[in-house]
Design a protein around this motif. Structure first.
Motif, PDB file in Angstrom:
ATOM      1  N   ILE A 138      -6.988  -9.388  -4.340  1.00  0.00           N
ATOM      2  CA  ILE A 138      -8.371  -9.726  -4.693  1.00  0.00           C
ATOM      3  C   ILE A 138      -8.702  -9.337  -6.126  1.00  0.00           C
ATOM      4  N   ALA A 139      -7.900  -8.463  -6.722  1.00  0.00           N
ATOM      5  CA  ALA A 139      -8.071  -8.020  -8.105  1.00  0.00           C
ATOM      6  C   ALA A 139      -6.777  -7.351  -8.537  1.00  0.00           C
ATOM      7  N   GLY A 140      -6.648  -7.085  -9.836  1.00  0.00           N
ATOM      8  CA  GLY A 140      -5.471  -6.392 -10.319  1.00  0.00           C
ATOM      9  C   GLY A 140      -5.442  -4.952  -9.854  1.00  0.00           C
ATOM     10  N   GLY A 141      -4.254  -4.378  -9.761  1.00  0.00           N
ATOM     11  CA  GLY A 141      -4.154  -2.992  -9.333  1.00  0.00           C
ATOM     12  C   GLY A 141      -2.721  -2.563  -9.134  1.00  0.00           C
ATOM     13  N   THR A 142      -2.563  -1.469  -8.381  1.00  0.00           N
ATOM     14  CA  THR A 142      -1.257  -0.875  -8.132  1.00  0.00           C
ATOM     15  C   THR A 142      -1.058  -0.707  -6.631  1.00  0.00           C
ATOM     16  N   VAL A 143       0.132  -1.047  -6.149  1.00  0.00           N
ATOM     17  CA  VAL A 143       0.441  -0.890  -4.728  1.00  0.00           C
ATOM     18  C   VAL A 143       0.545   0.595  -4.406  1.00  0.00           C
ATOM     19  N   ALA A 144      -0.376   1.080  -3.583  1.00  0.00           N
ATOM     20  CA  ALA A 144      -0.397   2.498  -3.220  1.00  0.00           C
ATOM     21  C   ALA A 144       0.431   2.788  -1.984  1.00  0.00           C
ATOM     22  N   ALA A 145       0.555   1.807  -1.082  1.00  0.00           N
ATOM     23  CA  ALA A 145       1.322   1.987   0.144  1.00  0.00           C
ATOM     24  C   ALA A 145       1.610   0.626   0.739  1.00  0.00           C
ATOM     25  N   LEU A 146       2.677   0.546   1.509  1.00  0.00           N
ATOM     26  CA  LEU A 146       2.961  -0.691   2.230  1.00  0.00           C
ATOM     27  C   LEU A 146       3.862  -0.393   3.416  1.00  0.00           C
ATOM     28  N   ILE A 205      -0.395  -3.861   3.242  1.00  0.00           N
ATOM     29  CA  ILE A 205      -0.373  -3.442   1.842  1.00  0.00           C
ATOM     30  C   ILE A 205      -1.706  -2.776   1.514  1.00  0.00           C
ATOM     31  N   LEU A 206      -1.643  -1.667   0.778  1.00  0.00           N
ATOM     32  CA  LEU A 206      -2.838  -1.012   0.259  1.00  0.00           C
ATOM     33  C   LEU A 206      -2.748  -1.032  -1.260  1.00  0.00           C
ATOM     34  N   ILE A 207      -3.795  -1.538  -1.922  1.00  0.00           N
ATOM     35  CA  ILE A 207      -3.807  -1.664  -3.381  1.00  0.00           C
ATOM     36  C   ILE A 207      -4.964  -0.849  -3.950  1.00  0.00           C
ATOM     37  N   ASP A 208      -4.660  -0.036  -4.975  1.00  0.00           N
ATOM     38  CA  ASP A 208      -5.684   0.691  -5.721  1.00  0.00           C
ATOM     39  C   ASP A 208      -6.187  -0.190  -6.862  1.00  0.00           C
ATOM     40  N   HIS A 209      -7.509  -0.260  -6.997  1.00  0.00           N
ATOM     41  CA  HIS A 209      -8.138  -0.999  -8.088  1.00  0.00           C
ATOM     42  C   HIS A 209      -8.913  -0.022  -8.971  1.00  0.00           C
TER      43      HIS A 209
END
Length: 342
Positions: free
Chosen positions: A92-100, A126-130
């Motif tokens: 949904i937006a740029g970020g970093t994969v925190a967990a999967l 997938i969990l993404i930090d924004h």
């Protein structure tokens, strides 16, 4: 004719219980793009966040397109056959994969013991930090579709996986969660779960979605998950697999069934199933919903059927129609299907 009904059950999904999360990455934030590529006829939102703090249910528009305690937004696809075509899930937006998590089988969890899913209710996810403490979580992803690893950077709109049915899911869909500073947020109301009050209700709310996302969103007070014709009595499992949607049948078919599977049924709703033959014969049956709030999704399926009039069916076009009535409002057609018998 019997009065058949079936149920879909999904459950509030837990965060990845066995994974640890890193620090927040400075990346991107609201307004957000949609996490799916499949609206406009391919996908439907079948459950929103539940904002009622008690045993009742209330979505962001003061409707009942949710179930008790539902913590996210469910984007469904019509059946497993559609899922297998590959339906994209995007960041949904740029970020970093925190967990999967990857490797959980895609299977109707209603056929499994609950203990088999302990700790992996989200399935492949997938969990993404924004930016600024925002996080997005994507659950029930298709096994083998995740082409990322923890720590990867993703861009807005990047393909990250495909919709699946892994974990605690009974039909193919994406369960999407949004959080701000570890608190669940409804992207439609812009408020924390349970914080939206009835004075804020509007079907036009979509405050955290981008303009392109908003253009694709339509609020559904009930969803026709699937409908079609079959020559034998259908069952819920077959319908979710994509069976029973025949465009043509032989004139020797033993029976004729027109069915509909709906999500979001409410007490007092009337579902009318109509069937018309090419000779002008036919009829309808009304199904009145008597469904107390049982803290689960309100999904049911119905059918109307006819016996073959003799050795063969009359050739021609057969018409099926689904009509929906709620709360004294005018009935409205929510689905129709045609079948050719030769």
């Amino acid at each position: 004719m019997p009065h058949p009904s079936g149920r879909l059950r999904t459950f509030a999904l837990s965060v990845f219980a066995t994974l640890s999360f890193g620090g927040m990455a400075q990346a991107d934030g609201p307004p957000f793009d949609l996490p799916v590529d499949c609206l406009n006829g391919v996908c439907d939102i079948v459950h929103y966040v539940d904002h009622d703090a008690g045993p009742e249910i209330r979505d962001f528009a003061c409707g009942t397109t949710t179930y008790d305690g539902h913590r996210g937004t469910d984007f469904s696809v019509p059946d497993e056959a559609t899922m297998l075509e590959g339906i994209s899930v995007r960041a949904i937006a740029g970020g970093t994969v925190a967990a999967l998590r990857e490797g959980v089988e895609d299977i109707d969890s209603g056929r499994l013991d609950k203990g088999n899913l302990e700790g992996i209710e989200c399935g492949n996810g997938i969990l993404i930090d924004h930016d600024d403490g925002w996080q997005s979580q994507y659950c029930h992803l298709r096994r083998g579709s995740i082409a990322l690893k923890k720590g990867d950077r993703v861009s807005r709109g990047q393909l990250i996986a495909e919709i699946g049915m892994s974990g605690q899911a009974t039909f193919p869909h994406l369960h999407f969660n949004l959080r701000k500073d570890d608190q669940l947020v409804d992207p439609f109301s812009g408020s924390a779960m349970g914080a939206s009050n009835q004075g804020d209700c509007s079907v036009d709310n979509a405050v955290l979605w981008s303009s392109s996302a908003r253009a694709q969103l339509t609020y559904n007070d009930i969803t026709l998950y699937g409908h079609g014709f079959s020559m034998a009595r259908p069952n819920a499992s077959d319908l979710k697999r994509g069976y029973g949607k025949e465009p043509e049948l032989p004139n020797t078919a033993p029976g004729l069934y027109f069915w509909a599977y709906l999500i979001g049924a409410n007490d007092g709703d009337v579902i009318r199933m109509s069937l018309q033959t090419p000779t002008g014969k036919g009829g309808h049956r009304d199904f009145v919903i008597d469904l107390p709030n049982d803290q689960g999704p309100r999904a049911k399926w119905f059918f109307i059927n006819m016996d073959r009039p003799g050795d063969v069916w009359p050739a021609g076009m057969y018409h099926g129609e689904v009509t929906f009535t709620r709360g004294g409002k005018a009935p409205r057609q929510i689905g129709k299907s045609d079948l050719t018998i030769r």
